[in-house]
Design an enzyme around this catalytic site. Structure first.
Site, PDB file in Angstrom:
ATOM      1  N   GLU A 162       4.962 -36.404 -20.260  1.00  0.00           N
ATOM      2  CA  GLU A 162       5.487 -35.968 -18.967  1.00  0.00           C
ATOM      3  C   GLU A 162       4.870 -36.721 -17.784  1.00  0.00           C
ATOM      4  O   GLU A 162       4.202 -36.110 -16.927  1.00  0.00           O
ATOM      5  CB  GLU A 162       5.298 -34.464 -18.783  1.00  0.00           C
ATOM      6  CG  GLU A 162       6.040 -33.641 -19.813  1.00  0.00           C
ATOM      7  CD  GLU A 162       6.090 -32.147 -19.462  1.00  0.00           C
ATOM      8  OE1 GLU A 162       5.414 -31.723 -18.525  1.00  0.00           O
ATOM      9  OE2 GLU A 162       6.828 -31.418 -20.157  1.00  0.00           O
ATOM     10  N   GLU A 353       8.340 -30.612 -27.437  1.00  0.00           N
ATOM     11  CA  GLU A 353       7.848 -29.298 -26.980  1.00  0.00           C
ATOM     12  C   GLU A 353       9.033 -28.400 -26.697  1.00  0.00           C
ATOM     13  O   GLU A 353      10.024 -28.836 -26.105  1.00  0.00           O
ATOM     14  CB  GLU A 353       7.064 -29.402 -25.662  1.00  0.00           C
ATOM     15  CG  GLU A 353       5.671 -29.913 -25.780  1.00  0.00           C
ATOM     16  CD  GLU A 353       4.938 -29.905 -24.429  1.00  0.00           C
ATOM     17  OE1 GLU A 353       5.181 -29.003 -23.593  1.00  0.00           O
ATOM     18  OE2 GLU A 353       4.125 -30.816 -24.228  1.00  0.00           O
TER      19      GLU A 353
HETATM   20  C1  NOJ Z   1       4.547 -29.140 -20.733  1.00  0.00           C
HETATM   21  C2  NOJ Z   1       3.164 -29.697 -20.921  1.00  0.00           C
HETATM   22  O1  NOJ Z   1       3.220 -30.867 -21.673  1.00  0.00           O
HETATM   23  C3  NOJ Z   1       2.185 -28.726 -21.534  1.00  0.00           C
HETATM   24  O2  NOJ Z   1       0.910 -29.235 -21.358  1.00  0.00           O
HETATM   25  C4  NOJ Z   1       2.361 -27.345 -20.918  1.00  0.00           C
HETATM   26  O3  NOJ Z   1       1.393 -26.456 -21.326  1.00  0.00           O
HETATM   27  C5  NOJ Z   1       3.758 -26.846 -21.275  1.00  0.00           C
HETATM   28  N1  NOJ Z   1       4.737 -27.739 -20.703  1.00  0.00           N
HETATM   29  C6  NOJ Z   1       4.061 -25.433 -20.784  1.00  0.00           C
HETATM   30  O4  NOJ Z   1       4.034 -25.388 -19.398  1.00  0.00           O
END
Ligand code: NOJ
Length: 460
Positions: A162, A353
């Site tokens: 990200e 994710e």
């Molecule tokens: C994206 C991120 O990569 C991760 O670190 C975070 O905890 C999750 N989203 C949830 O917000």
């Protein structure tokens, strides 16, 4: 139809969010250690100094993964742990990941390693972090050291996680480490340098890898889905909106350079004179061949065509449920977004994710009945299956997260785990969702209910 054969079922986590053993007295200081020290930044005034103490408990945690039946685990290496001063390898830092990787392989779990999930050595931030083009050289040093050591055992890589967050929130809005609020012109330089780091990493990983090496990145942006799925104009509006750059929102501002070797026209149009002068050699460096399109998907915004060639956002339908983080629950994102990404980038997709923040806690018997997460999992995976059925090449799904962990500026107040963690005692309790996920994995997704009936479903 079920999920394809060899579909990769995994769970994900990141170094700073679970490892602990960082910050004061440890010899490891990342930008997040520094950021957490600033007053009133982290909601519960915590930090990742202890987190889930995974640094010491990794072997037991891998056993929990084995019990879950995970085929793969997405972890990240902490740049700050491996190279605390940004220049030299720390042998104890490397040794930790050695042990962790060996433990995973012994448990027949394939490691997917993210090289950068936000914990840059503080020493490099002092040199300007992503604003300094030299960051590319430092990142190369780090990646080279990691590739040399691990490329025989690790075949699946995620270069960066990200970048939208660590660049735009890190250097513009200031809501992530290092917490800087700079003029957009500087931020866009950081943006470009972050992309160069990605390209440089791919080159190095290829050099050390072999035919089985798989490299991608975890790319995100704001996602958009059509208000009316039966209206082709709405579908087209959503498709376009996903790839149109305005502010830092679009995924195309990251994915287009990585895959097509060019920033989108809308990126130049939106940022105008603030965009950096881009050398074609840089774009060549950024656009290395990738093996898959990695993305993190939680929810999407709804949009529709206005009839006069424009598009507009509409409120999600009434009754749209929301997570404990107040994020809308929009399972259709899991169908539309991979579909749009696959159409545009023509790479197999891996969901790196997806998950939900829930408010459940142990009951009197010590069990965590997280019905909301179970429901969410069935709904989102049901939509993912539909995308696969419609011909989208989707190779894997990683649930975020394995453990309740340090959720950045929200501290420990947001729980995304399949496994509940008591942050005082470090006791781990697999939630109902962990049992359900195990059954989903065991059946290769055959038991995913989709929209039809999760009523009263509970773990075994
Ligand atoms: C994206 C991120 O990569 C991760 O670190 C975070 O905890 C999750 N989203 C949830 O917000």
């Amino acid at each position: 139809m079920s999920f394809p054969e060899n579909f990769v079922w995994g769970a994900a986590a990141a170094s700073y969010q679970i490892e602990g053993n960082t910050g004061e007295g440890t010899g490891v200081t990342s930008i997040w250690d520094e950021f957490c020290r600033q007053p009133d930044i982290i909601f519960d005034k915590s930090s990742g100094a202890v987190a889930c103490d995974h640094f010491h408990r990794y072997a037991d945690d891998v056993q929990l993964m084995v019990a879950l039946g995970l085929k793969a685990y997405r972890l990240s290496f902490s740049w700050a742990r491996i190279m605390p001063d940004g220049e030299n390898v720390s042998e104890p830092g490397m040794a930790f990941y050695d042990k962790l990787i060996d433990e995973l392989l012994a448990g027949h779990i394939t490691p997917y390693v993210t090289l950068y999930h936000w914990d840059m050595p503080h020493a490099l931030q002092l040199k300007g972090g992503y604003l300094n083009r030299e960051i590319v050289r430092y990142f190369e040093k780090y990646v080279e050291a990691v590739a040399k050591r691990f490329s025989q055992r690790v075949k699946h890589w995620v270069t960066v996680n990200e970048p939208i967050n660590y660049i735009c929130c890190g250097y513009w809005t200031g809501s992530h480490a290092p917490g800087w609020k700079l003029p957009i012109r500087d931020v866009l330089h950081g943006w470009h340098h972050a992309l160069l780091c990605h390209g440089a990493a791919v080159k190095i990983l290829r050099r050390y890898g072999d035919a089985g090496t798989q490299i991608g990145a975890a790319i995100t942006g704001w996602g958009y889905i059509p208000a009316d799925e039966n209206n082709s104009a709405d579908i087209e509006a959503a498709r376009r909106k996903n790839f149109e750059c305005e502010k830092f929102r679009s995924i195309a501002g990251w994915a287009d350079p990585m895959i097509f070797g060019a920033y989108p026209d809308s990126w130049y149009k939106f940022w105008g004179k603030d965009t950096p002068k881009v050398d074609p050699a840089d774009m060549k460096m950024i656009a290395q061949k990738l093996d898959y399109f990695g993305t993190n998907i939680y929810f999407a915004h709804t949009c529709r065509a206005t009839g006069d060639g424009r598009m507009e956002l509409v409120n999600p339908p009434i009754n749209t449920p929301r997570s404990a983080a107040n994020w809308p629950i929009t399972p259709a994102a899991m169908r539309w977004l991979p579909t749009f990404y696959f159409e545009r980038y023509k790479l197999p997709v891996i969901i790196l994710e997806n998950g939900i923040c829930d408010a459940e806690f142990p009951d009197r018997e010590g069990r965590v009945h997280d019905a909301c997460r179970v429901n969410h999992m069935h709904l989102y995976l049901g939509e993912l299956r539909k995308a696969i059925e419609s011909g989208v090449d989707i190779r894997g799904y990683f649930h975020w997260s394995l453990l309740d962990n340090f959720e950045w500026i929200e501290g420990y107040t947001r729980r995304f785990g399949l496994i509940h963690v008591d942050h005082k005692t470090q006791k781990r309790t697999p939630k109902d969702s962990a049992q359900v996920y195990r059954e989903i994995i065991r059946s290769n997704g055959a038991i995913v209910a989709g929209e039809s009936g999760m009523a009263g479903e509970r773990g075994a």
